[in-house]
Design an enzyme around this catalytic site. Structure first.
Site, PDB file in Angstrom:
ATOM      1  N   HIS A  47      -4.796 -16.026  60.294  1.00 34.34           N
ATOM      2  CA  HIS A  47      -5.165 -14.816  61.024  1.00 34.34           C
ATOM      3  C   HIS A  47      -6.522 -14.933  61.706  1.00 34.34           C
ATOM      4  O   HIS A  47      -6.821 -14.148  62.610  1.00 34.34           O
ATOM      5  CB  HIS A  47      -5.193 -13.614  60.074  1.00 34.34           C
ATOM      6  CG  HIS A  47      -3.835 -13.196  59.603  1.00 34.34           C
ATOM      7  ND1 HIS A  47      -2.987 -12.428  60.356  1.00 34.34           N
ATOM      8  CD2 HIS A  47      -3.176 -13.445  58.448  1.00 34.34           C
ATOM      9  CE1 HIS A  47      -1.865 -12.216  59.693  1.00 34.34           C
ATOM     10  NE2 HIS A  47      -1.956 -12.821  58.536  1.00 34.34           N
ATOM     11  N   GLU A 151       6.106 -13.541  51.397  1.00 39.46           N
ATOM     12  CA  GLU A 151       5.808 -12.273  52.070  1.00 39.46           C
ATOM     13  C   GLU A 151       6.971 -11.767  52.915  1.00 39.46           C
ATOM     14  O   GLU A 151       6.780 -10.973  53.842  1.00 39.46           O
ATOM     15  CB  GLU A 151       4.531 -12.408  52.918  1.00 39.46           C
ATOM     16  CG  GLU A 151       4.426 -13.693  53.702  1.00 39.46           C
ATOM     17  CD  GLU A 151       3.032 -13.943  54.261  1.00 39.46           C
ATOM     18  OE1 GLU A 151       2.207 -13.007  54.277  1.00 39.46           O
ATOM     19  OE2 GLU A 151       2.775 -15.075  54.679  1.00 39.46           O
ATOM     20  N   ASP A 177       2.947  -7.758  54.077  1.00 40.80           N
ATOM     21  CA  ASP A 177       4.090  -8.231  54.862  1.00 40.80           C
ATOM     22  C   ASP A 177       5.406  -7.976  54.143  1.00 40.80           C
ATOM     23  O   ASP A 177       6.433  -7.752  54.788  1.00 40.80           O
ATOM     24  CB  ASP A 177       3.931  -9.716  55.189  1.00 40.80           C
ATOM     25  CG  ASP A 177       3.030  -9.954  56.390  1.00 40.80           C
ATOM     26  OD1 ASP A 177       3.009  -9.099  57.296  1.00 40.80           O
ATOM     27  OD2 ASP A 177       2.350 -10.988  56.429  1.00 40.80           O
TER      28      ASP A 177
END
Length: 255
Positions: A47, A151, A177
């Site tokens: 990320h 996730e 997620d």
């Protein structure tokens, strides 16, 4: 230079370990995490935008304070696995593991033959030649962790197959997620999400694989500890810093 994986050793001995996600590409932040007493940090390259030189310095900072550095790599990117391990990471966090083939590809990239096919090279890992190459490959296979980040609903449903094939050192859930995958975005305490996390924990117990709980509060940590969990991610450094800043300002304004 490659060193013993303290997190792996502590878990094998039944000891507890604590870690944080670290998204700020700043070595001094990594140092602070280590100096605070955490056992490991998960450096985020999925990320966060982190250039290779900065990542290497983040790992150096972790080494300087005895902090075990794991790196969350981008999804399904064997090249990234190779590069972060060559930079000195003690393990990779593999996101969105949905099926056994996902973890097989990560293991192939993370471990040398006969367990995998990580590309042979020199540099930081073998201490620029201080560790003989053959000895380094054996030690790297023994010390470096492959961590499955589950996730997605598909990953929960396939968790027994994922773990039965071996090679996974730790399982970490991704509740945010997962909530989206189950159709309830950001409802982290929704029964569907809680049941998914329980399924992961139960499968880890069955297959003898350590489970790392997301425990952002002391109460959640106590719940997981009572169930025998010994590895905890207690949050992310940005969240902790932002909360501390807000609390600091609120305290001054209310004085």
């Amino acid at each position: 230079m490659l060193r013993p994986n303290a997190v792996k050793a502590k878990l094998a001995a039944g000891e507890e370990v604590d870690g944080l996600f670290c998204s700020l590409p700043e070595p001094s932040v990594v140092e602070m995490i280590g100096c605070a007493g955490y056992d490991f940090a998960i450096l985020d390259t999925e990320h966060a935008l982190v250039d290779p030189q900065t990542l290497e310095n983040l790992i150096r900072a972790a080494e300087a304070v005895g902090l075990t550095a794991f790196v969350r790599v981008p999804e399904d990117d064997p090249g990234a696995v190779l590069r972060v391990l060559d930079a000195g990471a003690m393990g990779v966090v593999v996101p969105h593991v949905r099926r056994r083939s996902d973890i097989d590809r990560a293991i192939r990239a993370a471990r040398y033959a006969p367990e995998g096919m990580r590309s042979l090279g020199g540099g930081r890992g073998p201490g620029f030649g201080a560790i003989p190459p053959v000895e380094y490959t054996k030690r790297a296979n023994a010390e470096i962790s492959v961590i499955a980040l589950i996730e997605d609903r598909e990953g929960v449903e396939a968790i027994d197959e994922i773990l039965a094939g071996g090679g996974v050192d730790l399982v970490l859930p991704g509740p945010a997620d997962l909530s989206q995958s189950y159709g309830v975005p950001w409802q982290l305490t929704h029964p569907l999400v809680r049941e998914a996390v329980r399924t992961l924990r139960a499968s880890c117990a069955e297959h003898g694989v350590p489970y790392c709980a997301m425990a952002r509060s002391p109460a959640r940590r106590a719940e997981w500890r009572a169930e025998g969990v010994r590895a905890f991610v207690t949050g992310e450094e940005r969240d902790l810093a932002a909360r501390a800043l807000r609390d600091h300002l609120a305290a001054h304004r209310s004085a």
